[in-house]
Design a protein around this motif. Structure first.
Motif, PDB file in Angstrom:
ATOM      1  N   LEU A  54     -50.136 -83.768 -26.394  1.00  0.00           N
ATOM      2  CA  LEU A  54     -50.011 -82.846 -27.528  1.00  0.00           C
ATOM      3  C   LEU A  54     -50.852 -81.594 -27.314  1.00  0.00           C
ATOM      4  N   LEU A  55     -52.028 -81.781 -26.710  1.00  0.00           N
ATOM      5  CA  LEU A  55     -52.892 -80.631 -26.431  1.00  0.00           C
ATOM      6  C   LEU A  55     -52.182 -79.655 -25.486  1.00  0.00           C
ATOM      7  N   PHE A  56     -51.569 -80.199 -24.436  1.00  0.00           N
ATOM      8  CA  PHE A  56     -50.896 -79.310 -23.478  1.00  0.00           C
ATOM      9  C   PHE A  56     -49.600 -78.726 -24.042  1.00  0.00           C
ATOM     10  N   GLN A  57     -48.955 -79.452 -24.949  1.00  0.00           N
ATOM     11  CA  GLN A  57     -47.796 -78.857 -25.634  1.00  0.00           C
ATOM     12  C   GLN A  57     -48.248 -77.650 -26.453  1.00  0.00           C
ATOM     13  N   ALA A  58     -49.394 -77.791 -27.114  1.00  0.00           N
ATOM     14  CA  ALA A  58     -49.936 -76.679 -27.915  1.00  0.00           C
ATOM     15  C   ALA A  58     -50.253 -75.487 -27.012  1.00  0.00           C
ATOM     16  N   LEU A  59     -50.793 -75.771 -25.846  1.00  0.00           N
ATOM     17  CA  LEU A  59     -51.107 -74.706 -24.888  1.00  0.00           C
ATOM     18  C   LEU A  59     -49.831 -73.951 -24.486  1.00  0.00           C
ATOM     19  N   MET A  60     -48.765 -74.701 -24.207  1.00  0.00           N
ATOM     20  CA  MET A  60     -47.500 -74.077 -23.821  1.00  0.00           C
ATOM     21  C   MET A  60     -46.902 -73.261 -24.971  1.00  0.00           C
ATOM     22  N   MET A  61     -47.047 -73.793 -26.196  1.00  0.00           N
ATOM     23  CA  MET A  61     -46.544 -73.043 -27.354  1.00  0.00           C
ATOM     24  C   MET A  61     -47.283 -71.727 -27.505  1.00  0.00           C
ATOM     25  N   ARG A  62     -48.585 -71.775 -27.296  1.00  0.00           N
ATOM     26  CA  ARG A  62     -49.368 -70.550 -27.448  1.00  0.00           C
ATOM     27  C   ARG A  62     -48.956 -69.522 -26.383  1.00  0.00           C
ATOM     28  N   GLU A  63     -48.763 -69.995 -25.155  1.00  0.00           N
ATOM     29  CA  GLU A  63     -48.304 -69.101 -24.081  1.00  0.00           C
ATOM     30  C   GLU A  63     -46.942 -68.500 -24.418  1.00  0.00           C
ATOM     31  N   SER A  64     -46.035 -69.345 -24.889  1.00  0.00           N
ATOM     32  CA  SER A  64     -44.682 -68.882 -25.214  1.00  0.00           C
ATOM     33  C   SER A  64     -44.707 -67.876 -26.360  1.00  0.00           C
ATOM     34  N   ALA A  65     -45.568 -68.128 -27.353  1.00  0.00           N
ATOM     35  CA  ALA A  65     -45.674 -67.208 -28.490  1.00  0.00           C
ATOM     36  C   ALA A  65     -46.210 -65.852 -28.026  1.00  0.00           C
ATOM     37  N   ASP A  66     -47.227 -65.869 -27.172  1.00  0.00           N
ATOM     38  CA  ASP A  66     -47.804 -64.606 -26.676  1.00  0.00           C
ATOM     39  C   ASP A  66     -46.779 -63.825 -25.858  1.00  0.00           C
ATOM     40  N   LEU A  67     -46.055 -64.542 -25.012  1.00  0.00           N
ATOM     41  CA  LEU A  67     -45.034 -63.904 -24.176  1.00  0.00           C
ATOM     42  C   LEU A  67     -43.936 -63.286 -25.059  1.00  0.00           C
ATOM     43  N   THR A  68     -43.500 -64.035 -26.069  1.00  0.00           N
ATOM     44  CA  THR A  68     -42.435 -63.545 -26.951  1.00  0.00           C
ATOM     45  C   THR A  68     -42.904 -62.329 -27.742  1.00  0.00           C
ATOM     46  N   ASP A  69     -44.177 -62.339 -28.154  1.00  0.00           N
ATOM     47  CA  ASP A  69     -44.736 -61.169 -28.849  1.00  0.00           C
ATOM     48  C   ASP A  69     -44.685 -59.917 -27.976  1.00  0.00           C
ATOM     49  N   GLU A  70     -44.954 -60.093 -26.685  1.00  0.00           N
ATOM     50  CA  GLU A  70     -44.883 -58.944 -25.759  1.00  0.00           C
ATOM     51  C   GLU A  70     -43.458 -58.399 -25.698  1.00  0.00           C
ATOM     52  N   MET A  71     -42.499 -59.322 -25.654  1.00  0.00           N
ATOM     53  CA  MET A  71     -41.102 -58.934 -25.603  1.00  0.00           C
ATOM     54  C   MET A  71     -40.698 -58.199 -26.888  1.00  0.00           C
ATOM     55  N   LEU A  72     -41.160 -58.711 -28.023  1.00  0.00           N
ATOM     56  CA  LEU A  72     -40.860 -58.090 -29.319  1.00  0.00           C
ATOM     57  C   LEU A  72     -41.408 -56.663 -29.384  1.00  0.00           C
ATOM     58  N   ASN A 101     -47.116 -72.014 -35.759  1.00  0.00           N
ATOM     59  CA  ASN A 101     -47.387 -73.143 -36.659  1.00  0.00           C
ATOM     60  C   ASN A 101     -47.608 -74.422 -35.868  1.00  0.00           C
ATOM     61  N   GLY A 102     -46.837 -74.585 -34.807  1.00  0.00           N
ATOM     62  CA  GLY A 102     -46.918 -75.816 -34.015  1.00  0.00           C
ATOM     63  C   GLY A 102     -48.203 -75.964 -33.216  1.00  0.00           C
ATOM     64  N   ILE A 103     -48.800 -74.842 -32.831  1.00  0.00           N
ATOM     65  CA  ILE A 103     -49.986 -74.885 -31.964  1.00  0.00           C
ATOM     66  C   ILE A 103     -51.095 -75.702 -32.618  1.00  0.00           C
ATOM     67  N   TYR A 104     -51.295 -75.461 -33.915  1.00  0.00           N
ATOM     68  CA  TYR A 104     -52.455 -76.061 -34.587  1.00  0.00           C
ATOM     69  C   TYR A 104     -52.074 -77.230 -35.480  1.00  0.00           C
ATOM     70  N   THR A 105     -50.946 -77.864 -35.187  1.00  0.00           N
ATOM     71  CA  THR A 105     -50.477 -78.942 -36.063  1.00  0.00           C
ATOM     72  C   THR A 105     -51.518 -80.013 -36.246  1.00  0.00           C
ATOM     73  N   HIS A 106     -52.301 -80.263 -35.191  1.00  0.00           N
ATOM     74  CA  HIS A 106     -53.281 -81.343 -35.291  1.00  0.00           C
ATOM     75  C   HIS A 106     -54.673 -80.792 -35.564  1.00  0.00           C
ATOM     76  N   ASP A 107     -54.685 -79.568 -36.064  1.00  0.00           N
ATOM     77  CA  ASP A 107     -55.934 -78.903 -36.379  1.00  0.00           C
ATOM     78  C   ASP A 107     -56.353 -79.368 -37.772  1.00  0.00           C
ATOM     79  N   PRO A 108     -57.617 -79.791 -37.915  1.00  0.00           N
ATOM     80  CA  PRO A 108     -58.062 -80.313 -39.213  1.00  0.00           C
ATOM     81  C   PRO A 108     -57.879 -79.313 -40.365  1.00  0.00           C
ATOM     82  N   THR A 109     -57.863 -78.014 -40.062  1.00  0.00           N
ATOM     83  CA  THR A 109     -57.690 -77.029 -41.138  1.00  0.00           C
ATOM     84  C   THR A 109     -56.286 -77.111 -41.722  1.00  0.00           C
TER      85      THR A 109
END
Length: 231
Positions: free
Chosen positions: A53-71, A219-227
């Motif tokens: 799950l930790l590495f899935q979150a890492l990939m989501m964060r990378e994908s989100a950053d990449l997509t933001d650049e494209m946007l 939203n998915g990156i921090y799903t297991h974040d206590p906050t």
């Protein structure tokens, strides 16, 4: 104001990314990540209950950053949605992100069981939707047989070519992107200048689809974040 737990989650992901590229997915343990951040192993588990799950979150964060650049690129110039502009731009952005490159090259050693993410499914669906919109607005040729397959195969060769042969290592990345642009323009786009109205409509539709994708990732990156845990 950013929550301290969110900041800690980001520090954990930063450390995980560095260790991943250095050691490979299988060899990285939660212990290593905790040590790199200077926290206890239990603290890492407060955020994500296992390594996958930790590495899935890492990939989501990378994908989100990449997509933001494209946007940002589409916002600056709506004609960026034309395949011969968008595909090479995406190629360059992706090459600046070693983690995404590792993911794309299907590095089994690094990603273990991570290859088959829901994330991938969302991106594939978005790709298909984008192609349909381009076809509908006549910004892509309708006479190419199996156009999705053809586009995919043509583009993938640019990502994977270097892994198969080192004959072309000497060509700078930006020149490779230019070759890709030329190929896509000649093979997949109708001749003549594209209709600016169609370009604007596709840019608006694609931007909103990409924004949706990014907010899902974020939203998915921090799903297991206590906050974010239910109270």
């Amino acid at each position: 104001m950013s929550h301290p737990n969110r900041e800690r989650a980001d520090r954990i992901l930063d450390a995980a990314g560095e260790l991943l590229l250095r050691m490979g997915y299988r060899k990285v343990a939660i212990d290593d990540i905790a040590r790199a951040v200077g926290i206890g192993k239990g603290t890492v588990y407060l955020h994500w209950r296992n390594k996958e799950l930790l590495f899935q979150a890492l990939m989501m964060r990378e994908s989100a950053d990449l997509t933001d650049e494209m946007l940002a690129a589409i916002k600056a110039d709506p004609a960026m949605i034309l395949p011969h502009r968008m595909i090479p731009e995406s190629f360059l952005i992706t090459h600046r992100r070693p983690l995404v490159m590792a993911m794309l090259r299907g590095n089994a050693e690094i990603f273990g069981s991570l290859g088959d993410l829901a994330l991938k499914k969302q991106q594939d669906e978005l790709g298909a939707r984008f192609e349909n919109v381009l076809l509908r607005h006549r910004l892509i040729r309708a006479d190419v047989p199996h156009v999705s397959y053809a586009l995919h195969a043509a583009t993938l060769g640019f990502y994977l070519g270097d892994t198969v042969s080192d004959d072309f290592e000497g060509i700078p990345l930006t020149e490779k992107a230019d070759v890709l642009a030329h190929l896509i323009r000649a093979a997949f786009e109708p001749p003549g200048e594209p209709d600016p109205v169609a370009v604007a409509e596709v840019a608006a539709e694609l931007s909103s689809a990409l924004e949706e994708l990014v907010s899902g990732f974020r939203n998915g990156i921090y799903t297991h974040d206590p906050t974010r845990a239910p109270g």
